[in-house]
Design an enzyme around this catalytic site. Structure first.
Site, PDB file in Angstrom:
ATOM      1  N   GLU A  73      -9.614  -9.633  -7.006  1.00  0.00           N
ATOM      2  CA  GLU A  73      -8.727  -8.579  -7.517  1.00  0.00           C
ATOM      3  C   GLU A  73      -9.542  -7.468  -8.180  1.00  0.00           C
ATOM      4  OE1 GLU A  73      -5.961  -6.161  -8.231  1.00  0.00           O
ATOM      5  OE2 GLU A  73      -5.334  -8.075  -7.375  1.00  0.00           O
ATOM      6  N   SER A 115      -1.377  -4.955  -5.132  1.00  0.00           N
ATOM      7  CA  SER A 115      -2.635  -4.810  -5.855  1.00  0.00           C
ATOM      8  C   SER A 115      -3.560  -3.833  -5.158  1.00  0.00           C
ATOM      9  CB  SER A 115      -3.350  -6.160  -5.973  1.00  0.00           C
ATOM     10  OG  SER A 115      -2.838  -6.915  -7.036  1.00  0.00           O
ATOM     11  N   ASP A 140      -9.647  -3.431  -7.098  1.00  0.00           N
ATOM     12  CA  ASP A 140      -9.272  -2.355  -8.012  1.00  0.00           C
ATOM     13  C   ASP A 140     -10.387  -1.327  -8.169  1.00  0.00           C
ATOM     14  OD1 ASP A 140      -6.786  -3.443  -8.488  1.00  0.00           O
ATOM     15  OD2 ASP A 140      -7.415  -4.540 -10.260  1.00  0.00           O
ATOM     16  N   GLY A 152      16.022   8.291   1.497  1.00  0.00           N
ATOM     17  CA  GLY A 152      16.082   8.449   0.049  1.00  0.00           C
ATOM     18  C   GLY A 152      15.424   7.273  -0.657  1.00  0.00           C
ATOM     19  N   ASP A 167       9.368   9.972   3.009  1.00  0.00           N
ATOM     20  CA  ASP A 167      10.373   8.916   2.967  1.00  0.00           C
ATOM     21  C   ASP A 167      10.026   7.807   3.951  1.00  0.00           C
ATOM     22  OD1 ASP A 167      12.630   7.599   2.234  1.00  0.00           O
ATOM     23  OD2 ASP A 167      14.047   9.016   3.135  1.00  0.00           O
ATOM     24  N   VAL A 168      10.108   6.566   3.502  1.00  0.00           N
ATOM     25  CA  VAL A 168       9.898   5.393   4.350  1.00  0.00           C
ATOM     26  C   VAL A 168      11.262   4.777   4.622  1.00  0.00           C
ATOM     27  CG1 VAL A 168       8.810   3.119   4.523  1.00  0.00           C
ATOM     28  CG2 VAL A 168       7.597   5.013   3.404  1.00  0.00           C
ATOM     29  N   ASP A 193      14.763   3.676  -2.159  1.00  0.00           N
ATOM     30  CA  ASP A 193      15.194   2.323  -1.816  1.00  0.00           C
ATOM     31  C   ASP A 193      14.392   1.315  -2.623  1.00  0.00           C
ATOM     32  OD1 ASP A 193      12.730   1.537  -0.195  1.00  0.00           O
ATOM     33  OD2 ASP A 193      13.451   3.199   1.028  1.00  0.00           O
TER      34      ASP A 193
END
Length: 604
Positions: free
Chosen positions: A302, A522, A306, A583, A564-565, A585
């Site tokens: 992790e 992540s 990052d 829009g 937008d997805v 979601d």
């Protein structure tokens, strides 16, 4: 002057007198059901030391919240006028009565010289053996074993003298079974990579997404091209900074970062040695090779994701990495439980005491909201509000289990009634932070799902925090679109998340000297943090304040800067989960960023 002193003494004595024998009797302050993943194993060892934090009631938090929303509203006259540390302290300082009563109680059990106070006086902290804490809170601690074999010392109920109930918000560690878990899913079997350094996919210089992006190995060049930051040259490095938070043993390795940057962004390779590291509560900033146990546990995966992603996108913006451990130090083994502090509270309280804080902070950790007592969640969330009011954008990943919680294949059972339910995640449910979902695919991007490990971008609705006004209209439109589907499985009136999204599948990282591929929010969260850091850079270089708390701006004006997805869903709990729609979601928020549109949205 003399009359003032006499009056103050009288007021203090009056406050203490209020604690009559009846009022001083212990009454249950909080009960929290033990999560089903934990099993009580034994009584807690009385000699084990725990560092305890007592959160006092903040006298003017509602006023702080009003200030926060005004300075974060792009249509308000005060927009961008972030509060100073001293202004925040004056708003959250407990009343004199609260401080006097709580201290008088504590000093019956704790030597006054061992009690430390936060600058605003809203937290009192000390270390005691478990046996002494049991007397302080009239409770009984136990050792609880998680199904993965790890252990915690916790209780399911604690008490306070009745007259203190209105003055104390929470005492921790007590009922919180939170396990701050990184939201990343990792594949270790990258063909030809184990034991070898990477041979990266290199697209032609200046190429478009089709030329520089490879869906099987996503690089900084791909992300910078996809979201339009590749040609931006930072001009405010130093005045502008970016931060990341590690918890409970996670690491950021400079050697791995150097290999990564030399491979995927050679002009940023100095960043591997330049980023700052700060240890909080004995958090590890070691640069030694991982031990066999750390390798087995994947420690540092992790952290690599990052730091490598953020420098890869935002360089030369300075990076600060915090590592928050447990306090006091404790080495767990097969027979001894882990005695730790609550990591979010430890981290945020430390950061709030600093004179300067990076303007964007990435957090890639979540846990199921129902494992967190309401009091603890509320206290941590209010601390995040203080940080946001100082002009900091706080980002959290929305989770990797779709609607099922932090992990794919979660139980999807409510702690309250043992019925099937969608499981929201904390801190994403806090209304004062920005939650980041994940996507996959380039043309178009869709809500992330990876069948290889069942990673699905998380989304949902809080059972603790009401829906904030800034998102009400967008969420109502979404609920009208999906109708009654899943209506019995979630709280329609809760804080909804995520707020936005970014690519989150097959990120390249270097861990233990070799190439790995990682999925997760992540991944999307540090990428989004890097993009907003560059946007802040542009604002600062034009003499403008940084964005600070993003959500009021995002839901009112910033939404226009996102693509937008509309395909995919937050798969989980044996359902398709919340669908992506036109829009906002509850799986990709408003979608993914475009840097040129972001510049336009902030008036540049």
């Amino acid at each position: 002057m003399r009359s003032t002193i006499v009056f103050a003494m009288a007021a203090t004595l009056l406050g203490l007198v209020k604690a009559s024998p009846l009022q001083s009797r212990y009454v249950v302050k909080e009960t929290h059901r033990v999560p089903r993943e934990f099993t009580r194993e034994s009584d807690a060892p009385g000699h084990a030391l725990m560092r305890v934090s007592v959160a006092l009631k903040q006298s003017r938090f509602e006023e702080l919240e009003r200030h926060l929303y005004e300075i974060s509203d792009p249509d308000h006259a005060r927009y961008g006028q972030h509060l100073s540390t001293s202004e925040i302290h004056s708003l959250v300082a407990p009343s004199a009565e609260s401080q006097d009563l709580v201290r008088a109680w504590l000093e019956e059990h704790v030597h006054p010289s061992t009690i430390s106070s936060s600058p605003a006086g809203d937290f009192l902290t000390f270390t005691l053996p478990v046996s002494s804490i049991e007397k302080l809170l009239d409770t009984k601690y136990s050792v609880y074993r998680h199904e993965d074999g790890s252990k915690l010392i916790r209780t399911d109920e604690w008490k306070l003298p009745l007259h203190l109930h209105e003055h104390v918000r929470t005492v921790q560690p007590t009922t919180s079974f939170i396990r701050a878990r990184p939201q990343s899913k990792t594949f270790l079997n990258v063909p030809g990579s184990v034991g070898c350094r990477p041979e990266p996919y290199k697209g032609p210089s200046g190429g478009g997404v089709d030329q520089v992006c490879n869906a099987s190995a996503v690089t900084p060049l791909c992300l910078r091209t996809l979201y339009g930051t590749v040609n931006y040259k930072p001009r405010a490095a130093g005045r502008n900074q970016i931060g990341l938070a590690n918890y409970l043993g996670e690491l950021n390795n400079r050697s791995d970062t150097a290999i990564y940057l030399s491979t995927y962004r050679p002009d940023a390779v100095k960043g591997a040695q330049e980023f700052r590291q700060i240890s909080i509560a004995n958090g590890s900033i070691s640069q030694a090779p991982n031990t066999p146990a750390q390798l087995r546990a994947g420690t540092g995966i992790e952290g690599a994701l990052d730091v490598e992603t953020m420098i890869g996108i935002s360089y030369p913006t300075p990076l600060l990495a915090w590592a928050t451990g447990g306090d006091p130090p404790f080495t767990p083994d097969a027979d001894n439980p882990t005695v730790d502090n609550e990591p979010y509270l430890t981290w945020v309280n430390y950061v709030l005491e600093q004179d300067f804080v990076p303007q964007v902070i990435s957090n890639s950790y979540e846990d199921n909201e129902q494992t967190v007592p309401h009091s603890y969640a509320s206290v941590v969330c209010q601390q995040f509000a203080q940080l946001s009011a100082r002009g900091v954008s706080i980002l959290f990943g929305s989770g990797d289990g779709g609607v099922g919680g932090v992990q794919p294949g979660g139980s999807c059972l409510s702690n309250v009634n043992n019925r099937t339910a969608f499981i929201p995640l904390f801190p994403s449910t806090c209304p004062y932070i920005t939650s980041v979902g994940a996507t996959v695919g380039f043309k178009p991007e869709v809500a992330a799902y990876d069948p290889k490990n069942k990673f699905a971008s998380g989304g949902g609705f809080s059972n603790y925090f009401p829906q904030p006004k800034y998102q009400r209209e967008a969420v109502e439109e979404y609920l009208d679109t999906i109708g009654d589907q899943f209506s019995r499985l979630y709280n329609k009136s809760g804080r909804a998340y995520p707020d936005l999204a970014a690519y989150g599948v097959n990120y390249t990282i270097i861990w233990n000297g070799t190439l790995r591929l990682v999925d997760g929010t992540s991944a999307s969260t540090p990428a989004m943090a890097g993009i907003f850091a560059l946007l802040n850079d542009a604002l600062i270089s034009h003499g403008r304040p940084t964005l600070g708390f993003l959500n009021p701006w995002l839901y009112k004006k910033g939404r226009k800067a996102f693509t937008d997805v509309t395909s995919g869903s937050a798969i989980g709990c044996n359902t398709s989960g919340f669908p992506a729609t036109e829009g906002w979601d509850a799986v990709t928020g408003f979608g993914t960023p475009r840097f040129d549109k972001l510049l336009k949205a902030v008036g540049l």
